[in-house]
Write a protein that holds these residues in place. Structure first.
Motif, short mmCIF file in Angstrom:
data_model
loop_
_atom_site.label_atom_id
_atom_site.label_comp_id
_atom_site.label_asym_id
_atom_site.label_seq_id
_atom_site.Cartn_x
_atom_site.Cartn_y
_atom_site.Cartn_z
N GLU A 190 56.35 55.64 40.54
CA GLU A 190 57.44 56.09 41.02
C GLU A 190 57.17 57.10 42.10
O GLU A 190 58.22 57.64 42.91
CB GLU A 190 58.33 56.90 40.00
N THR A 232 64.83 54.04 39.92
CA THR A 232 63.98 54.07 40.41
C THR A 232 63.51 53.02 41.56
O THR A 232 63.11 53.26 42.48
CB THR A 232 62.72 54.49 39.61
N VAL A 237 64.04 59.60 45.97
CA VAL A 237 63.46 59.26 44.84
C VAL A 237 63.37 60.50 43.76
O VAL A 237 64.07 60.09 42.47
CB VAL A 237 62.14 58.55 44.70
#
Length: 545
Positions: A321, A376, A386
């Motif tokens: 991520e 995500t 994000v």
């Protein structure tokens, strides 16, 4: 260790391994299965940029503060203090006393470090001097052994480990040597040991592998003081880069340019070009061309200069991520931000799990995990913030654990209390806006990208076979029936399926509706069959009674 940011016992750890002086060329030649697996499962770039000069103390200060040298003030391994009239040398003078920016340890309120020169704010420390007292080939193994001990005993929420053997071997044998790759292969194994300790001792962890600077081969020294004979210079050479303090700048610049062995000669007024605009910099700054060393040390490998081999370093992060940060052109100054982001999210995760532990399972942590995974991917694809999307996903339903009837407002309140003063105002606004609008019945009016992503991902989880399962869970929690669950699913399908904002979510919604219709059809058939079968049994029993 009851670290300040998280409080209580740490259930997570952000660990940073600094391969001091890691050459990208040497790393690519080395066999590094542990690092390769981190790259595969997480995200990585081998074009992360160090700072200028590419020196040890400058690089480490930038990693630990997240700031450039012009901000944190560590402009090299040495500088001349004009006010005191003396050279400040960080191998003797404590670098922490001269640091002009806060460290990640101070932000967390604790943490541990091993072999790290910049330690201000850390509670648990194994000094750089203790690690480097060992033979160069044993330093890194010793550092990781001490780090594992610290993990097992103190459970730090933040741990920075410097592996100085990489730098020592590179300087001794050369950046292109087989030895430079060999020590990286050994370090790969001990990083595996560190990872094993993290997995055993924590519920979750983030592992970052990077370097303070790279390394290049050198063959010849430049006598800068000799070149400037008669000008009374003070030369503070951080290997292949030097700050020069003197009065006759014009004559010094003329001589240095005539010499031809320097790739860069800057006046103090031009320091901003290297993000070095700080009162501590020299009147002149010089960087050597490839192959040359400015310090008086006799080395085969060196750094400090501005070549690609010195500037480019690895940045490997164990979780995917962080792909919005970990990409070509990233900087070692990004490491502190990655750590902050991870620890803030983990704080929110812990609070979300606590608050959701008493709510119906349809809105529990498993639902949050699915929304987090969906959101995500969308945030990375569409360039949303994000961090904001992930925090909003984690916290969007926590209000159900406070006041079910008005859970959206309560979720916003919880998020604000956790994140105000921790996140930049703009990011916090995105988080709160996404949470406050995730239950709107007019999704076409959403203006923010983060809002649209959370709305779509939350509603996707209400569709399909998962949606049916959640409806059954929720109706069971309320004491409802299978038929009421089916009506709930139909209502959600009509309200959400055709109102998605993105091509991917529209396509997935269509698929999920198709799947749920198949499951509902089978469920209805079974329920009807069972009802009819039981009726027949009842009638037969009456006839034979």
């Amino acid at each position: 260790m009851g670290d300040g940011l998280l409080g209580g016992e740490a259930d997570c750890c952000a660990a940073v391994v600094v391969l001091d002086g890691c050459s990208i060329r040497a790393l690519k030649r080395a066999r590094t299965p542990v690092i390769n697996e981190l790259v595969k499962l997480g995200v990585a770039t081998f074009r992360c940029r160090s700072v200028a000069p590419t020196a040890t103390y400058t690089g480490h200060a930038s990693i630990v503060t997240g700031a450039t040298p012009e901000v944190h003030g560590i402009v090299g391994n040495f500088y001349y203090d004009r006010g005191q009239g003396r050279v400040v040398w960080f191998d003797v003078d404590d670098v922490n006393a001269h640091l002009e920016a806060p460290t990640i340890f101070e932000w967390v309120g604790a943490g541990g470090c091993v072999g790290e020169p910049v330690t201000r704010g850390a509670k648990c420390k194994v000094s750089k001097e203790e690690v480097q007292a060992r033979d160069v080939w044993r330093q890194d193994d010793y550092a990781v052994s001490k780090a594992v001990e610290m993990i097992e005993k103190d459970r730090p929420v933040l741990l920075v480990i410097n592996l100085p053997g990489v730098d020592g071997v590179g300087e001794r044998y050369g950046a292109s040597s087989r030895e430079a790759s060999k020590i990286l292969e050994e370090d790969d194994k001990i990083i595996g040991k560190l990872q094993g300790a993290l997995e055993e001792c924590y519920e979750d962890y983030l592992l970052v592998v990077t370097a303070d600077h790279g390394m290049t081969d050198v063959r010849e020294n430049i006598d800068v003081e000799g070149l400037l004979d008669g000008l009374n210079p003070v030369v503070c050479a951080s290997h292949r880069f030097a700050h020069i303090y003197l009065k006759n700048v014009e004559e010094a610049e003329r001589r240095l340019r005539r010499d031809g062995r320097f790739s860069l000669i800057l006046l103090r007024s031009e320091a901003a070009k290297l993000s070095l605009q700080n009162p501590r910099v020299g009147d002149l700054m010089v960087a050597a061309k490839p192959g040359y060393e400015i310090s008086k040390q006799k080395l085969r490998g060196s750094h400090g200069g501005l070549t690609r081999d010195e500037v480019l370093v690895p940045l490997v992060v164990s979780k995917p991520e962080y792909a919005d940060v970990v990409r070509d052109g990233a900087s070692i100054t990004d490491v502190a931000g990655i750590i902050r982001r991870y620890l803030v999210e983990r704080k929110c995760v812990r609070e979300a799990k606590r608050l959701l532990s008493g709510v119906d399972s349809a809105h529990g942590w498993e639902h949050v995990e699915r929304v987090l995974a969906y959101s995500t991917r969308l945030a990375l694809r569409y360039g949303a913030n994000v961090e904001a999307v992930r925090l909003a996903s984690v916290l969007h339903d926590v209000g159900k654990g406070v006041l079910e009837a008005d859970h959206v407002e309560e979720s916003v309140n919880v998020a604000a209390s956790l994140l105000r003063g921790v996140l930049p105002a703009g990011v916090l606004e995105k988080v709160l806006s996404a949470i406050s609008s995730h239950h709107t019945d007019r999704p076409e009016g959403l203006m923010g990208l983060e809002e649209a992503i959370l709305w779509d991902c939350d509603k996707l989880d209400a569709l399909g076979a998962v949606g049916l399962a959640r409806c059954l869970e929720e109706e069971g929690w309320k004491g409802g029936s299978i038929n009421s669950a089916l009506k709930h699913l139909n209502r959600d399908t009509e309200m959400f399926a055709l109102r998605m904002h993105f091509r991917e979510t529209r396509r997935l919604a269509k698929l999920k509706v198709k799947w749920s219709k198949q499951v509902v059809k089978m469920l209805a058939r079974e329920v009807n069959w069972l009802s009819n079968h039981l009726a027949k049994i009842f009638i037969n029993a009456r006839l034979h009674s």
